[in-house]
Design a protein around this motif. Structure first.
Motif, PDB file in Angstrom:
ATOM      1  N   LYS A  52       0.875  -1.102  -0.051  1.00  0.00           N
ATOM      2  CA  LYS A  52       0.070  -0.150  -0.057  1.00  0.00           C
ATOM      3  C   LYS A  52       0.814   1.280   0.068  1.00  0.00           C
ATOM      4  O   LYS A  52       2.213   1.251   0.522  1.00  0.00           O
ATOM      5  N   GLU A  53       0.209   2.174  -0.496  1.00  0.00           N
ATOM      6  CA  GLU A  53       0.870   3.495  -0.562  1.00  0.00           C
ATOM      7  C   GLU A  53       1.759   4.025   0.578  1.00  0.00           C
ATOM      8  O   GLU A  53       2.900   4.284   0.449  1.00  0.00           O
ATOM      9  N   PRO A  54       1.280   4.048   1.798  1.00  0.00           N
ATOM     10  CA  PRO A  54       1.950   4.576   3.087  1.00  0.00           C
ATOM     11  C   PRO A  54       3.286   3.862   3.300  1.00  0.00           C
ATOM     12  O   PRO A  54       4.348   4.544   3.688  1.00  0.00           O
ATOM     13  N   GLU A  55       3.189   2.571   3.108  1.00  0.00           N
ATOM     14  CA  GLU A  55       4.113   1.500   3.166  1.00  0.00           C
ATOM     15  C   GLU A  55       5.243   1.932   2.392  1.00  0.00           C
ATOM     16  O   GLU A  55       6.585   1.869   2.435  1.00  0.00           O
ATOM     17  N   LEU A  56       5.031   2.067   0.810  1.00  0.00           N
ATOM     18  CA  LEU A  56       5.936   2.238  -0.068  1.00  0.00           C
ATOM     19  C   LEU A  56       6.378   3.653   0.180  1.00  0.00           C
ATOM     20  O   LEU A  56       7.756   3.613  -0.074  1.00  0.00           O
ATOM     21  N   CYS A  57       5.705   4.700   0.504  1.00  0.00           N
ATOM     22  CA  CYS A  57       6.470   6.005   0.846  1.00  0.00           C
ATOM     23  C   CYS A  57       7.509   5.802   1.864  1.00  0.00           C
ATOM     24  O   CYS A  57       8.662   6.125   1.618  1.00  0.00           O
ATOM     25  N   ARG A  58       7.159   5.389   2.948  1.00  0.00           N
ATOM     26  CA  ARG A  58       8.006   4.971   4.037  1.00  0.00           C
ATOM     27  C   ARG A  58       9.382   4.244   3.533  1.00  0.00           C
ATOM     28  O   ARG A  58      10.428   4.881   4.070  1.00  0.00           O
ATOM     29  N   GLN A  62      12.992   5.791   3.392  1.00  0.00           N
ATOM     30  CA  GLN A  62      14.309   4.972   4.191  1.00  0.00           C
ATOM     31  C   GLN A  62      15.356   4.387   3.344  1.00  0.00           C
ATOM     32  O   GLN A  62      16.595   4.817   3.951  1.00  0.00           O
ATOM     33  N   VAL A  63      15.195   4.118   2.150  1.00  0.00           N
ATOM     34  CA  VAL A  63      16.139   3.721   1.234  1.00  0.00           C
ATOM     35  C   VAL A  63      17.078   4.792   1.019  1.00  0.00           C
ATOM     36  O   VAL A  63      18.271   4.903   0.995  1.00  0.00           O
ATOM     37  N   ILE A  64      16.470   5.971   0.540  1.00  0.00           N
ATOM     38  CA  ILE A  64      17.045   7.275   0.347  1.00  0.00           C
ATOM     39  C   ILE A  64      17.861   7.923   1.337  1.00  0.00           C
ATOM     40  O   ILE A  64      19.080   8.129   1.092  1.00  0.00           O
ATOM     41  N   GLU A  65      17.378   7.730   2.659  1.00  0.00           N
ATOM     42  CA  GLU A  65      18.234   8.236   3.803  1.00  0.00           C
ATOM     43  C   GLU A  65      19.217   7.198   4.145  1.00  0.00           C
ATOM     44  O   GLU A  65      20.528   7.907   4.312  1.00  0.00           O
ATOM     45  N   SER A  66      19.180   6.270   4.012  1.00  0.00           N
ATOM     46  CA  SER A  66      20.110   5.129   4.310  1.00  0.00           C
ATOM     47  C   SER A  66      21.199   5.123   3.345  1.00  0.00           C
ATOM     48  O   SER A  66      22.342   4.819   3.600  1.00  0.00           O
TER      49      SER A  66
END
Length: 188
Positions: A52-58, A62-66
């Motif tokens: 779902k969208e909220p999980e995908l956004c999160r 996180q991938v971009i941050e890490s």
């Protein structure tokens, strides 16, 4: 699996928040995203997922941050939602042609928000004098038609405050992303 389009806010703009698309694709694939494609450097990612969208956004944030050390907001639209946006432009061909005749560069944009704006924010935008610029809100997507230039538009500044986070794409990019998503769906 459904195709989704992640729209990153504020990357590779003015030398800030630099992310190479090839490295971003690799990072997302390494994190389990399937059939990842990117389109131009402004942060448009197509991929396949049952989540779902909220999980995908999160997850993408996180991938971009890490991977890149950047805190970037992500807006998601499904392929069907993006196609609906492209197929339902509220401005007439005549309105768009008039804007194109006087506009410096692109004139038609869509500002996509994480959620629909709250009534008080919408009231402020409704009270704002946009001059010759025009806008129409449909759900959580704001169609923008600029008479001169997005760079000098006070409407663009007001639209950005409507329901943060938001990210804006020009009409050509919206249509290209729809086309790429349809190609991906045809290859499934």
């Amino acid at each position: 699996m459904p195709i989704h389009i992640a729209l990153l806010r504020g990357i590779n703009v003015g030398g800030k928040n630099k992310i190479k698309m090839a490295e971003l694709r690799e990072a997302l694939e390494a994190s389990g995203f399937a059939r990842v494609q990117t389109y131009i450097q402004s942060g448009n990612i197509l991929f396949e997922s049952d989540q779902k969208e909220p999980e995908l956004c999160r997850q993408i944030e996180q991938v971009i941050e890490s991977s890149f050390g950047l805190s970037i907001r992500v807006i998601i639209r499904s392929a069907a939602e993006l196609a609906h946006i492209a197929e339902n432009c509220p401005f007439t061909d005549k309105q768009v042609a008039q804007a194109e005749a006087s506009c410096e560069g692109e004139c038609l944009y869509v500002s996509m928000m994480l959620e629909a704006p709250k009534p008080d924010k919408l009231s402020k935008l409704e009270a704002f004098d946009a001059g010759a610029d025009q806008w129409t809100l449909v759900g959580r997507d704001l169609y923008l038609l600029f008479a001169e230039s997005v760079r000098n538009s006070k409407l663009a500044v007001q639209a950005d405050k409507l329901s943060p986070p938001t990210t804006v794409r020009n009409w050509n990019t919206v249509n290209k992303l729809v086309s790429l998503a349809r190609e991906m769906e045809g290859q499934a």
